[in-house]
Enzyme design. Structure first.
Site, PDB file in Angstrom:
ATOM      1  N   THR A  31       0.843  -1.207   0.000  1.00 48.17           N
ATOM      2  CA  THR A  31       0.000   0.000   0.000  1.00 48.17           C
ATOM      3  C   THR A  31       0.875   1.253   0.000  1.00 48.17           C
ATOM      4  O   THR A  31       0.624   2.201  -0.756  1.00 48.17           O
ATOM      5  CB  THR A  31      -0.942   0.014   1.225  1.00 48.17           C
ATOM      6  OG1 THR A  31      -1.426  -1.304   1.452  1.00 48.17           O
ATOM      7  CG2 THR A  31      -2.105   0.946   1.001  1.00 48.17           C
ATOM      8  N   GLY A  94       4.121  -4.356  10.814  1.00 46.26           N
ATOM      9  CA  GLY A  94       5.319  -5.193  10.867  1.00 46.26           C
ATOM     10  C   GLY A  94       5.253  -6.448  10.028  1.00 46.26           C
ATOM     11  O   GLY A  94       6.183  -7.238  10.021  1.00 46.26           O
ATOM     12  N   GLY A  95       4.121  -6.603   9.285  1.00 47.46           N
ATOM     13  CA  GLY A  95       4.032  -7.745   8.382  1.00 47.46           C
ATOM     14  C   GLY A  95       5.157  -7.749   7.359  1.00 47.46           C
ATOM     15  O   GLY A  95       5.570  -8.799   6.883  1.00 47.46           O
ATOM     16  N   GLU A 102       9.849   1.932  10.925  1.00 42.92           N
ATOM     17  CA  GLU A 102       8.551   2.605  10.777  1.00 42.92           C
ATOM     18  C   GLU A 102       8.199   3.357  12.056  1.00 42.92           C
ATOM     19  O   GLU A 102       7.801   4.525  12.010  1.00 42.92           O
ATOM     20  CB  GLU A 102       7.466   1.573  10.451  1.00 42.92           C
ATOM     21  CG  GLU A 102       7.577   1.025   9.031  1.00 42.92           C
ATOM     22  CD  GLU A 102       6.670  -0.161   8.755  1.00 42.92           C
ATOM     23  OE1 GLU A 102       6.477  -0.457   7.574  1.00 42.92           O
ATOM     24  OE2 GLU A 102       6.181  -0.795   9.706  1.00 42.92           O
TER      25      GLU A 102
HETATM   26  C1  5RP Z   1       5.512  -3.302   6.975  1.00 43.26           C
HETATM   27  C2  5RP Z   1       4.153  -2.957   7.378  1.00 43.26           C
HETATM   28  C3  5RP Z   1       3.137  -2.786   6.288  1.00 43.26           C
HETATM   29  O1  5RP Z   1       2.651  -1.500   6.342  1.00 43.26           O
HETATM   30  C4  5RP Z   1       2.029  -3.765   6.489  1.00 43.26           C
HETATM   31  O2  5RP Z   1       2.585  -5.075   6.498  1.00 43.26           O
HETATM   32  C5  5RP Z   1       0.971  -3.675   5.385  1.00 43.26           C
HETATM   33  O3  5RP Z   1       1.478  -4.149   4.181  1.00 43.26           O
HETATM   34  P1  5RP Z   1       0.637  -4.087   2.847  1.00 43.26           P
HETATM   35  O4  5RP Z   1       0.423  -2.655   2.515  1.00 43.26           O
HETATM   36  O5  5RP Z   1       1.516  -4.789   1.830  1.00 43.26           O
HETATM   37  O6  5RP Z   1      -0.670  -4.816   3.058  1.00 43.26           O
HETATM   38  O7  5RP Z   1       3.833  -2.774   8.517  1.00 43.26           O
HETATM   39  O8  5RP Z   1       6.327  -3.552   8.100  1.00 43.26           O
END
Ligand code: 5RP
Length: 227
Positions: A31, A94-95, A102
């Site tokens: 995103t 943190g995914g 961050e």
């Molecule tokens: C990375 C994050 C991302 O913002 C979260 O994992 C969302 O990812 P995406 O926009 O691919 O769904 O926290 O550490």
């Protein structure tokens, strides 16, 4: 509108909030990448602080001017994604394993905007496994202490070391990530305190009282949420 189109719409809406001369924090993930693309397309004179190597590479390839947090003390606006958006814009992040950088960037920002697709909204945090960043030294011992901290919060779960392609995932800072499948986090603030008290834990993916605004892509368009 599928999830990716919702993410794109949210990223583009956030890019409209940026003004010439701003210092802008760039989040990490799919995103945030839409935001970076939309921001670059506006060709504004801005300086950007990326939250990961991946975001830095994308931003640089699109011609955005980069600097680092440290020399720059204050950020006007940070835009970033999230894995879950709960009540009062409490977040799990943190995914993408970038939670530490961050959080450093978010905490140095005057305004933080979270962007996401509609599926990220939840009535209570915890369905998405909570990422916890730990130093690599004695991480198995730290994991036991994390178990204790989770138990203190009535969460009887064992955190799992994040592995990809057969090897532990390393963050940009060289640390490891454990994921705790909490299920329901009834008291995020208490859990945040308990985890931070564990030696060896660098940080966790609970972002509480940090987001000022959410722009959420939905099939009906982008919806704005406040804490
Ligand atoms: C990375 C994050 C991302 O913002 C979260 O994992 C969302 O990812 P995406 O926009 O691919 O769904 O926290 O550490």
């Amino acid at each position: 509108m599928d999830a990716d189109a919702q993410k794109k719409a949210a990223g583009e809406a956030a890019a409209e909030m940026v003004e010439t001369g701003m210092v802008v924090g760039l989040g990490t993930g799919s995103t945030a990448a839409w935001f970076v693309r939309a921001l670059a397309a506006r060709r504004l004179d801005v300086t950007c602080i990326p939250t990961s190597v991946a975001t830095a590479e994308l931003a640089e390839s699109l011609g955005l001017k980069l600097t680092e947090l440290g020399p720059v003390k204050s950020i006007d606006l940070t835009v970033d994604g999230a894995d879950e958006i709960g009540p009062a814009l409490s977040l799990i992040k943190g995914g993408g394993a970038a939670l530490l950088r961050e959080k450093l960037v978010w905490e140095a920002s005057r305004r933080c905007v979270v962007i996401a697709d509609a599926a990220k909204r939840v009535p209570m945090l915890g369905k998405f496994p909570l990422p916890i960043e730990v130093v690599a030294f004695a991480h198995e011992t730290t994991a036991l202490r994390i178990c204790d901290a989770l138990s203190e919060c009535d969460l009887g779960v064992a955190p799992r070391l994040r592995v990809k392609d057969g090897a532990p995932v390393r963050t940009d800072g060289g640390n490891l990530i454990y994921d705790a499948a909490c299920g329901r986090i009834e008291d995020p603030a208490a859990l945040a305190d308990a985890l931070k008290s564990v030696t060896g834990v660098v940080d966790h993916g609970l972002f509480l009282d940090l987001a000022d605004l959410a722009l959420v892509g939905t099939p009906q368009g982008v919806v704005t949420l406040e804490p």
